[in-house]
Design an enzyme around this catalytic site. Structure first.
Site, PDB file in Angstrom:
ATOM      1  N   HIS A   1       0.834  -1.207   0.000  1.00 33.16           N
ATOM      2  CA  HIS A   1       0.000   0.000   0.000  1.00 33.16           C
ATOM      3  C   HIS A   1       0.869   1.257   0.000  1.00 33.16           C
ATOM      4  O   HIS A   1       0.537   2.260   0.634  1.00 33.16           O
ATOM      5  CB  HIS A   1      -0.944  -0.023   1.201  1.00 33.16           C
ATOM      6  CG  HIS A   1      -1.796  -1.257   1.249  1.00 33.16           C
ATOM      7  ND1 HIS A   1      -3.019  -1.342   0.624  1.00 33.16           N
ATOM      8  CD2 HIS A   1      -1.572  -2.475   1.805  1.00 33.16           C
ATOM      9  CE1 HIS A   1      -3.520  -2.554   0.806  1.00 33.16           C
ATOM     10  NE2 HIS A   1      -2.658  -3.260   1.524  1.00 33.16           N
TER      11      HIS A   1
ATOM     12  N   HIS B   1      -1.627   3.162  -5.121  1.00 32.18           N
ATOM     13  CA  HIS B   1      -1.854   1.717  -5.074  1.00 32.18           C
ATOM     14  C   HIS B   1      -3.352   1.426  -5.124  1.00 32.18           C
ATOM     15  O   HIS B   1      -4.180   2.332  -4.996  1.00 32.18           O
ATOM     16  CB  HIS B   1      -1.251   1.111  -3.804  1.00 32.18           C
ATOM     17  CG  HIS B   1      -1.890   1.627  -2.542  1.00 32.18           C
ATOM     18  ND1 HIS B   1      -1.513   2.811  -1.943  1.00 32.18           N
ATOM     19  CD2 HIS B   1      -2.895   1.131  -1.770  1.00 32.18           C
ATOM     20  CE1 HIS B   1      -2.245   3.025  -0.860  1.00 32.18           C
ATOM     21  NE2 HIS B   1      -3.101   2.020  -0.737  1.00 32.18           N
TER      22      HIS B   1
ATOM     23  N   ASP C   1      -6.400  -1.034  -3.491  1.00 30.43           N
ATOM     24  CA  ASP C   1      -6.873  -2.009  -2.505  1.00 30.43           C
ATOM     25  C   ASP C   1      -7.849  -2.955  -3.188  1.00 30.43           C
ATOM     26  O   ASP C   1      -8.847  -2.518  -3.777  1.00 30.43           O
ATOM     27  CB  ASP C   1      -7.607  -1.310  -1.358  1.00 30.43           C
ATOM     28  CG  ASP C   1      -6.664  -0.547  -0.441  1.00 30.43           C
ATOM     29  OD1 ASP C   1      -5.441  -0.667  -0.614  1.00 30.43           O
ATOM     30  OD2 ASP C   1      -7.172   0.181   0.444  1.00 30.43           O
TER      31      ASP C   1
ATOM     32  N   HIS D   1      -8.531  -7.070   0.979  1.00 29.76           N
ATOM     33  CA  HIS D   1      -7.911  -6.243   2.015  1.00 29.76           C
ATOM     34  C   HIS D   1      -8.732  -6.246   3.309  1.00 29.76           C
ATOM     35  O   HIS D   1      -8.177  -6.314   4.410  1.00 29.76           O
ATOM     36  CB  HIS D   1      -7.746  -4.818   1.477  1.00 29.76           C
ATOM     37  CG  HIS D   1      -6.924  -3.913   2.338  1.00 29.76           C
ATOM     38  ND1 HIS D   1      -5.912  -4.361   3.158  1.00 29.76           N
ATOM     39  CD2 HIS D   1      -6.972  -2.552   2.505  1.00 29.76           C
ATOM     40  CE1 HIS D   1      -5.364  -3.337   3.791  1.00 29.76           C
ATOM     41  NE2 HIS D   1      -5.991  -2.230   3.421  1.00 29.76           N
TER      42      HIS D   1
ATOM     43  N   HIS E   1     -13.886   0.968   4.025  1.00 31.18           N
ATOM     44  CA  HIS E   1     -13.290  -0.111   3.236  1.00 31.18           C
ATOM     45  C   HIS E   1     -14.238  -1.300   3.129  1.00 31.18           C
ATOM     46  O   HIS E   1     -14.390  -1.899   2.056  1.00 31.18           O
ATOM     47  CB  HIS E   1     -11.968  -0.560   3.864  1.00 31.18           C
ATOM     48  CG  HIS E   1     -10.805   0.309   3.527  1.00 31.18           C
ATOM     49  ND1 HIS E   1     -10.489   1.442   4.240  1.00 31.18           N
ATOM     50  CD2 HIS E   1      -9.875   0.224   2.532  1.00 31.18           C
ATOM     51  CE1 HIS E   1      -9.409   2.004   3.713  1.00 31.18           C
ATOM     52  NE2 HIS E   1      -9.015   1.291   2.674  1.00 31.18           N
TER      53      HIS E   1
ATOM     54  N   GLU F   1      -5.778   4.472  -3.942  1.00 32.38           N
ATOM     55  CA  GLU F   1      -5.320   5.400  -2.910  1.00 32.38           C
ATOM     56  C   GLU F   1      -3.957   5.969  -3.296  1.00 32.38           C
ATOM     57  O   GLU F   1      -3.186   5.342  -4.025  1.00 32.38           O
ATOM     58  CB  GLU F   1      -5.242   4.692  -1.559  1.00 32.38           C
ATOM     59  CG  GLU F   1      -6.604   4.196  -1.075  1.00 32.38           C
ATOM     60  CD  GLU F   1      -6.543   3.340   0.178  1.00 32.38           C
ATOM     61  OE1 GLU F   1      -7.530   3.325   0.935  1.00 32.38           O
ATOM     62  OE2 GLU F   1      -5.506   2.669   0.395  1.00 32.38           O
TER      63      GLU F   1
END
Length: 674
Positions: free
Chosen positions: A509, A513, A515, A519, A625, A637
């Site tokens: 991360h 990057h 997710d 995750h 998330h 992100e």
């Protein structure tokens, strides 16, 4: 055998079990759907507690809305029946069309009357009129009756506010107003082909008995002498449709912060629109027709009870859908479909048709197929959600046969044999399904429904902007507790070596990057399994003021975000250059859970932020998330959006393909859209 193959086999066996238990062993669909859903979840490897919870959540999620719609719509239909409003519409249109074209009039009547009521309710409302007209004019009952069921069936399968169509609208995140408008455009010619046109051809070929005992029972009653006016009755029927269409127009024409738009959105929501129409009917078709309060209350009480079984089956279908999704079956089917490049419109039709033939229920077919196809649609840019509703509805109507209660309803009321019912009702329903798909595909040429965005085939480097944060241990922020960046030159030509060779050590991360669902979702896919579709396509950059620490639902709705499939948030982190500073800033702007829920419910397929987390630092639970990744929405992100001001862009963001891990660094580029 792969896990996806096992899931697909489990789903196939579940469908076979539904057929056998309902058609062969005559078990109640509600009981069968519960049993098969729980068995499917267990066979797919879901924790047993999760299977039960998934089914409960599916039932609750469906009935929390649909039960209200069903109750209000049924009460409205009852008021039309008791007041003579339905008969008023019918007699007026028949006078306009004339007896030689009475079968066309019946189709139009059924199409209008069927908008707020169930197929069975509309059928019972209008079948006495069909018997009467057939007797008076000497016209074949088939020639009059098939247009009736065609008109009712089309609106039942394709048009909100009917429950299955409303569920599909929710699953595909379609606009209700546009769906209704498209359903009228597609539905009228479809009903015409399956109704008057087909009935005129088949009627001379079907010899019915001279006596019809059911018809004799229905033609003995009297239509109320003091029927409500045609205009007032028509207004009552169309009032919810008008309110929903007004809300859609307001969403297009007015600013998101407009009070007028908020009011229209409120009164145009399906529940409020139906409630307004029902309350209006209490006056227009009740008190104005000299019914007492006790009589109106009795009408309402009498009509709600029979809907209980329908609601139970609809709810169980929703539970079955949720188990399909959470077991991974929907994802497995989506992977196959995406790999085959199948058009979502055709896929929705085929899946619905298969389930319809298998179970005999248009409602189960539409709700189940919508749940299966929705993830594919969300990952397929350019797909019209409204046309998907129509394609799914058309598929859910084909080939009604002996496992469909409607088949036996038509057989008994028309006094036909099974072969005659197959030649009339079954063929008419199949014409509706095929013609509905064809007209939907034709409409897609006008409103746009490309199965894939084609722009990527003509890409060049012109105009593309790199919004990837540069990885540099001296300038890249690292989230508290995450792995630090370590860059090392193993060989360096600047120091006399024959080549330059380096090694990197960094967390998954780091910098810009992505997710993956894995995750924060235990059953979520890893980064190497995230499909390309959400990572490539149109994106909208939303500018958030420096003073805003949290992008909550209220803040989100201050911006023009609805309709965008990919959203990138340009916040204080961009304005302050934090992605180019090694200092970790804990007060970065974050996406609040209520905003995440709005985005997920709206069908957004990708969310991007300009710092190394979308979650509030120190949040008690990673709800943002969990909400986004739980819906299979990848989160980008650490974007560097300094060169990309607010606006609409084309976007490509591709992660490193690391097998079995929850995230990976990515390269992201955008290009301003014309």
């Amino acid at each position: 055998m792969s896990h996806n193959t096992l899931l697909l086999l489990s789903a196939a066996l579940a469908v076979v079990a539904l057929i056998v238990l309902i058609a062969r062993f005559k078990l109640h669909p509600f009981v069968v759907l519960i049993t098969v859903s729980l068995a499917l979840g267990a066979a797919a490897g879901m924790p047993l507690g999760s299977v039960v919870k998934a089914f409960q959540d599916g039932v609750g999620g469906v009935l929390g809305f649909v039960a209200i719609v069903v109750a209000l719509g049924t009460m409205l239909g009852k008021m039309m029946a008791e007041s003579g409003g339905a008969a008023r519409i019918a007699t007026t249109l028949i006078a306009l069309f004339g007896e030689p074209r009475v079968h066309w009039a019946i189709m139009v009547v059924a199409f209008i009357v069927g908008i707020p009521v169930f197929f069975q309710v509309g059928f019972m409302l209008l079948i006495p009129l069909v018997f009467t007209i057939a007797g008076r004019t000497g016209t074949s009952l088939v020639k009059i009756g098939i247009p009736l069921v065609a008109g009712l069936s089309v609106v039942h399968g394709m048009m909100p506010p009917h429950p299955a169509a409303m569920l599909a609208v929710g699953a595909y995140h379609a606009d209700i107003g546009r769906t209704i408008a498209y359903a009228i455009v597609v539905g009228l010619p479809t009903a015409a082909l399956a109704g008057p046109v087909f009935a005129s051809w088949i009627a001379p070929r079907i010899a019915l008995p001279a006596e019809n005992p059911v018809a004799a029972q229905f033609t003995g009653g009297m239509v109320p002498r003091d029927m409500p006016s045609f205009g007032l009755t028509l207004l009552t029927v169309l009032l919810p449709v008008i309110l929903m269409l007004c809300a859609s127009v307001a969403d297009v024409a007015l600013d998101t912060r407009s009070t007028v738009r908020a009011i229209f959105d409120f009164i145009g929501s399906p529940i409020v629109a139906l409630l307004v129409a029902l309350l209006f009917s209490f006056w227009a078709l009740g008190y104005r027709q000299h019914f007492t309060r006790d009589q109106i209350l009795k009408f309402a009480n009498d009509c709600v009870g029979p809907t209980a079984t329908i609601l139970l089956v609809i709810g169980a279908g929703g539970g079955f859908n949720r188990v399909l999704l959470e077991s991974g079956v929907g994802k497995a089917i989506a992977d196959v479909a995406l790999g085959s490049q199948a058009s979502p419109l055709l896929l929705a039709w085929v899946v619905a048709a298969l389930i319809r033939v298998a179970t005999g229920s248009a409602t189960v077919a539409m709700t189940t197929s919508a749940g299966i196809v929705a993830p594919i649609a969300a990952a397929t840019p350019g797909t019209s959600a409204e046309l998907l509703v129509l394609a799914t509805g058309a598929g859910s109507l084909v080939l009604s046969h002996v496992n469909d209660a409607g088949f036996w309803l038509i057989k008994e009321f028309f006094n036909m044999t099974v072969p005659q019912t197959l030649k009339t009702w079954t063929v008419a329903e199949t014409i509706i399904g095929v013609a509905g798909l064809c007209f939907t595909l034709l409409l897609s040429l006008l409103v746009g429904c490309a199965p894939r965005e084609q722009a990527a085939q003509q890409l060049s480097a012109d105009g593309w902007i790199d919004v990837t944060a540069t990885l540099d241990p001296a300038h890249t922020p690292v989230y508290a507790g995450d792995a630090p960046l370590k860059f090392e030159f193993l060989k360096d030509m600047r120091k006399g070596d024959k080549l330059t060779l380096s090694a990197y050590s960094l967390g998954a991360h780091s910098g810009t990057h992505i997710d993956a669902p894995m995750h924060f979702v235990v059953t979520g896919v890893s980064i190497d399994q995230v499909p390309l579709a959400p990572l490539i396509g149109a994106a909208r950059v939303i500018e958030i003021a420096d003073s805003i620490p949290a992008i909550d639902a209220a803040e989100l709705n201050r911006h023009d975000w609805k309709g965008a499939k990919r959203l990138l948030f340009r916040t204080r982190s961009t304005l302050r250059g934090w992605m180019d500073s090694a200092t970790f800033h804990r007060d970065f702007a974050y996406i609040a859970p209520d905003a995440a829920q709005l985005l997920a419910d709206a069908g957004v397929v990708l969310v991007g932020v300009d710092y190394i987390s979308a979650e509030q630092f120190g949040a008690p639970a990673p709800r943002t998330h969990q909400i986004l990744l739980g819906r299979g929405i990848p989160i980008v992100e650490g974007l560097d959006l300094r060169p990309a001001p607010a606006g609409d862009y084309d976007m490509i963001v591709l992660p490193l393909k690391v097998r079995g891990h929850e995230g990976a660094p990515a390269r992201a580029i955008v290009r301003k859209r014309a």
